[in-house]
Design a protein around this motif. Structure first.
Motif, PDB file in Angstrom:
ATOM      1  N   PRO A 151      -2.207   5.377  -9.615  1.00 34.01           N
ATOM      2  CA  PRO A 151      -1.958   4.013 -10.094  1.00 34.01           C
ATOM      3  C   PRO A 151      -0.634   3.862 -10.841  1.00 34.01           C
ATOM      4  O   PRO A 151      -0.047   2.789 -10.828  1.00 34.01           O
ATOM      5  CB  PRO A 151      -3.125   3.728 -11.042  1.00 34.01           C
ATOM      6  N   ILE A 152      -0.165   4.945 -11.459  1.00 32.61           N
ATOM      7  CA  ILE A 152       1.115   4.867 -12.169  1.00 32.61           C
ATOM      8  C   ILE A 152       2.263   4.826 -11.175  1.00 32.61           C
ATOM      9  O   ILE A 152       3.240   4.095 -11.347  1.00 32.61           O
ATOM     10  CB  ILE A 152       1.279   6.066 -13.119  1.00 32.61           C
ATOM     11  N   LEU A 153       2.113   5.622 -10.109  1.00 33.94           N
ATOM     12  CA  LEU A 153       3.206   5.679  -9.130  1.00 33.94           C
ATOM     13  C   LEU A 153       3.294   4.401  -8.303  1.00 33.94           C
ATOM     14  O   LEU A 153       4.351   4.058  -7.797  1.00 33.94           O
ATOM     15  CB  LEU A 153       3.003   6.865  -8.194  1.00 33.94           C
ATOM     16  N   LEU A 154       2.158   3.706  -8.183  1.00 34.04           N
ATOM     17  CA  LEU A 154       2.102   2.556  -7.284  1.00 34.04           C
ATOM     18  C   LEU A 154       3.233   1.541  -7.503  1.00 34.04           C
ATOM     19  O   LEU A 154       3.944   1.206  -6.559  1.00 34.04           O
ATOM     20  CB  LEU A 154       0.726   1.895  -7.413  1.00 34.04           C
ATOM     21  N   PRO A 155       3.427   1.054  -8.751  1.00 37.18           N
ATOM     22  CA  PRO A 155       4.522   0.096  -8.940  1.00 37.18           C
ATOM     23  C   PRO A 155       5.893   0.687  -8.611  1.00 37.18           C
ATOM     24  O   PRO A 155       6.768  -0.029  -8.093  1.00 37.18           O
ATOM     25  CB  PRO A 155       4.427  -0.290 -10.417  1.00 37.18           C
ATOM     26  N   LEU A 156       6.069   1.983  -8.871  1.00 30.74           N
ATOM     27  CA  LEU A 156       7.352   2.608  -8.561  1.00 30.74           C
ATOM     28  C   LEU A 156       7.589   2.611  -7.052  1.00 30.74           C
ATOM     29  O   LEU A 156       8.673   2.282  -6.575  1.00 30.74           O
ATOM     30  CB  LEU A 156       7.379   4.050  -9.087  1.00 30.74           C
ATOM     31  N   ILE A 157       6.526   2.957  -6.321  1.00 32.70           N
ATOM     32  CA  ILE A 157       6.646   2.991  -4.860  1.00 32.70           C
ATOM     33  C   ILE A 157       6.909   1.583  -4.341  1.00 32.70           C
ATOM     34  O   ILE A 157       7.737   1.362  -3.463  1.00 32.70           O
ATOM     35  CB  ILE A 157       5.373   3.600  -4.245  1.00 32.70           C
ATOM     36  N   LEU A 158       6.207   0.616  -4.930  1.00 31.99           N
ATOM     37  CA  LEU A 158       6.406  -0.783  -4.546  1.00 31.99           C
ATOM     38  C   LEU A 158       7.871  -1.173  -4.748  1.00 31.99           C
ATOM     39  O   LEU A 158       8.478  -1.837  -3.918  1.00 31.99           O
ATOM     40  CB  LEU A 158       5.499  -1.664  -5.403  1.00 31.99           C
ATOM     41  N   GLY A 159       8.432  -0.752  -5.866  1.00 33.95           N
ATOM     42  CA  GLY A 159       9.832  -1.037  -6.161  1.00 33.95           C
ATOM     43  C   GLY A 159      10.743  -0.498  -5.076  1.00 33.95           C
ATOM     44  O   GLY A 159      11.679  -1.177  -4.632  1.00 33.95           O
ATOM     45  N   ILE A 160      10.449   0.725  -4.615  1.00 30.41           N
ATOM     46  CA  ILE A 160      11.275   1.333  -3.578  1.00 30.41           C
ATOM     47  C   ILE A 160      11.107   0.597  -2.259  1.00 30.41           C
ATOM     48  O   ILE A 160      12.050   0.381  -1.508  1.00 30.41           O
ATOM     49  CB  ILE A 160      10.905   2.834  -3.438  1.00 30.41           C
TER      50      ILE A 160
END
Lengths: 310, 452
Positions: free
Chosen positions: B355-364
């Motif tokens: 869940p923490i990585l999700l927004p980062l991946i979304l950003g990419i």
């Protein structure tokens, strides 16, 4: 004169009360044993003393004043679950942990070198911790704990995991620390070491204090009026000395002599018993058998359990 | 007495002295430099190879239709069977055989290039282009239009769109969208890499302290929050050190490589300006442009790129990068620290890390669309929401971002990282002493209310 005192400490976790109104008072310069079965709340209490967790209620006093954050630097703590950074070098790591306790770097290095030489681990200064044996790591942890010369030392299960030689060394170090004026609190299951070292004890179970006080007083308090008589003569004749006031528990042969354990059924009749015995056998020695901490521990805890279930 | 600096120093030093850090510091710039140098170098290499292609034209209408270039030569073979050529291909030494069937004018699939290698795209496009143009011209000729040749010559056009950005002060700035996209994209990716790289480093550090059981010793000297904060700051400095090493040594490596491989193409800042001045000074008169069409196209692109590079304010980019890195890192590192404190071993972290990585991946994922369209609503929202703003805002910065938007985004980021650090500190101080069963998210939230 006490160095440390708690007043009505309460600590609750989500589904149980870990400590229920615990008040203890640790005399200055004593060795104080904290006893109790597993899960009694010993570690929680020690963590509260070390300011690792805060109590929900109650107050702590250190050296006469209310506990403040700075007092922590006058305490040395060796937790039960102790570890070191495995990949870090021995000397560097010791230096780091000691500096966190407020010792200036230069002084820390000087004292560390002294101790390292004493324990003959100076050649390990630049080795990684993972290369040390478990016993060596424990020695290292001990050195780190006491290096800043704290007034109060807290050891949680210090003897667990030590081999007899190191355990003995640790006992001697604890006695030396006491001689130098430090106060030591330690928790343990090893009743032998309690009798050997402690001046005072507290026994807690289920978060409640069951007994507290001077160890000699407690042992007297829990005496069961059993006398140990070493004699020579016919074991049968000693039975004749038993009247309604005494009961013979057992007789065993010890080298050339016999040892009988006799329980007095009424209190304070030592002299009467001795008088009766002398007439029948040759008495070589006569002692009251004080209960060991082991027996007291089991007796107190199981009584408390009975009361709780009732 | 403040012990946080002692913690920061340890966290920083043990990581910077690690072999993996040193290897990354060397490997990173080499890889980056290679990414810039090798394609350019390869494209140069390719052009020195003269390719000879045999043309078998069964339709007999395309003789000398495809112009030769410096590196592409054609042999028109008559009266020879394509099969014979194919059989003897190895001995003839041709790069390829181009077979044009008799019906090439009508069937688009009847031109075949045989080769034992994969023919390069350039070669294929060159042949395609001239055959297509020739066939089109021939078809036009069947309409019997007067002066067709002149008309055809007259309609030949090249367009090179220059983009000029008007700033709020009414100043005009030449911009090349391509370069800005590239700069934005690289900044976004770098941010993503560093956030994850440093965030997981924090998490692993916390897990290490917990599993090795040293944590209880440390927090009997310092507050859990101080330990967490010292760790986070120390690792941030590790990340920044790595970044600085990468930037400086990539720059040095690229400059050296340029000097060695492309001495004619040096782009140090002062030379950039001179190059541009010289290029602006070249007479832009029409006839010359038509003659050196291909060359001038390249020149224009280069001029655009150089103009843009000169106009991009690198100081602003670096400063905003540092700001968003610190903000985003503090936000994510706190969350990673909380996760590290909650679990017993690194293998248990995955469930919480996702869940923490999700927004980062979304950003990419949205990054590319944002570099394409830096002022769209998606770009706006993703650069305002603090969980994606560090990545997305970096992609927008080279294009210029209005001040109110920037301050809104920056302010929210600061507010969120303060909130996250506070929250994580609460979970952390309880979690590091909890062993045994893996906590649920609900339990972790309950820890927040515990008294210290």
């Amino acid at each position: 004169m006490e160095i440390f005192r708690t007043e009505n400490i309460v600590k609750r976790f989500s589904n149980h009360v870990a400590l229920d109104r615990i008040s203890v008072s640790v005399p200055k310069g004593s060795i104080y044993g904290l006893l109790g079965p597993n899960g009694a709340g010993k570690t929680t209490l020690l963590r509260i003393i070390n300011q690792i967790t805060a109590p929900d209620e109650g107050e702590l006093f250190f050296d006469g004043h209310k506990f403040t954050g700075e007092d922590i630097f006058h305490i040395g703590y060796l937790p039960e679950e102790r570890g070191l950074y495995k990949k870090m070098k021995v000397g560097e790591q010791a230096l780091y942990l000691v500096q966190l306790k407020g010792l200036p770097k230069k002084e820390a290095i000087r004292r560390l070198k002294e101790w390292f030489e004493k324990f003959e681990i100076i050649s390990w200064w630049n080795r990684k911790v993972e290369e040390l044996s478990k016993g060596m790591q424990q020695k290292l942890q001990f050195v780190i704990t006491i290096l800043h010369k704290p007034e109060l030392l807290i050891f949680d299960e210090p003897f667990s995991g030590f081999d007899p030689i190191n355990a003995d060394m640790l006992k001697n170090e604890i006695l030396t620390l006491k001689k130098e004026g430090a106060t030591i609190i330690f928790s343990t299951h090893d009743m032998g070491s309690v009798e050997e070292l402690c001046d005072h004890i507290t026994l807690i179970d289920n978060g409640q204090k069951l007994i507290e006080g001077n160890i000699a007083t407690i042992r007297k308090q829990y005496r069961s009026n059993i006398y140990r008589v070493c004699f020579s003569g016919d074991p049968e004749s000693i039975k004749q000395a038993m009247d309604g006031r005494y009961g013979l528990l057992d007789i065993s042969a010890e080298e050339d002599n016999q040892v009988a354990r006799i329980q007095s059924l009424k209190p304070s009749v030592d002299n009467d018993l001795l008088a009766a015995l002398i007439q029948k056998v040759q008495v070589l020695s006569f002692n009251e058998e004080l209960p060991g901490m082991h027996d007291i521990f089991i007796r107190v805890v199981s009584e408390a359990k009975k009361n709780n279930t009732r | 007495m403040n012990r946080i600096p002692i913690i920061i120093a340890r966290e920083y030093l043990i990581r910077v002295r690690k072999k993996s850090f040193i290897i990354m510091s060397i490997l990173g710039p080499v890889l980056f430099a290679a990414m810039m140098i090798i394609p350019a170098w390869l494209s140069q290499l390719k052009e020195t190879d003269v390719k000879k292609i045999a043309i078998v034209d069964s339709s007999h209408v395309f003789y000398k239709v495809i112009p030769e270039t410096e590196f592409l030569k054609f042999d028109y073979l008559e009266n020879i069977s394509i099969d014979v050529l194919k059989r003897n291909f190895k001995n003839l030494g041709y790069y390829g055989i181009l077979y044009i069937s008799p019906i090439a004018t009508y069937d688009p699939n009847s031109v075949i290039l045989y080769s034992d290698k994969q023919p390069s795209l350039d070669t294929k496009m060159h042949i395609n282009k001239y055959l297509e143009e020739y066939i089109r011209d021939q078809k036009l000729k069947t309409y019997n239009i007067k002066n067709l040749d002149e008309i055809l010559k007259g309609v030949k056009t090249t367009i090179n769109v220059r983009t000029i950005k008007i700033s709020e002060e009414g100043e005009e700035k030449e911009s090349s969208t391509g370069i800005m996209m590239a700069v934005g994209y690289i900044c976004g990716i770098l941010m993503y890499m560093f956030l994850i790289f440093c965030g997981t480093m924090v998490m692993r550090g916390v897990v290490e302290e917990k599993t090795s059981r040293i944590v209880e010793v440390i927090i009997s000297s310092v507050k859990p929050f101080q330990l967490m904060f010292g760790k986070i700051v120390g690792i941030a400095m590790v990340g920044l050190t790595q970044l600085m090493i990468w930037i400086v040594s990539t720059f040095i490596l690229v400059s050296v490589a340029q000097a060695v491989f492309f001495p004619q193409f040096r782009l140090t800042p002062t030379e950039q300006v001179t190059t541009q001045d010289i290029m602006s000074a070249t007479p832009a008169d029409g006839s010359q442009n038509v003659q050196s069409n291909a060359q001038s196209e390249e020149m224009n692109q280069l001029r655009d790129a150089l103009g843009t590079l000169k106009n991009i304010n690198f100081a602003v980019i670096i400063l905003t990068f540092l700001f968003y890195f610190m903000g985003g890192y503090l936000l994510y590192a706190s969350l990673f620290a909380a996760v590290g404190a909650a679990v017993d071993s690194e293998t248990d972290t995955q469930q919480f890390v996702f869940p923490i990585l999700l927004p980062l991946i979304l950003g990419i994922i949205v990054l590319f669309s944002i570099t394409n369209n830096p002022d769209s609503p998606i770009s706006f929202w993703f650069s305002i929401i603090p969980f994606t703003s560090p990545i997305v805002m970096m992609a927008r910065i080279p294009f210029g971002v209005p001040w109110p938007e920037f301050f809104l985004s920056a302010g929210l980021l600061v507010a969120f990282f303060i909130g996250a650090t506070w929250l994580a500190g609460k979970i952390y101080r309880t979690g590091i002493l909890m062993y045994g069963k893996k906590p649920t998210l609900k339990e972790m939230l309950r820890w927040i209310t515990y008294k210290t």
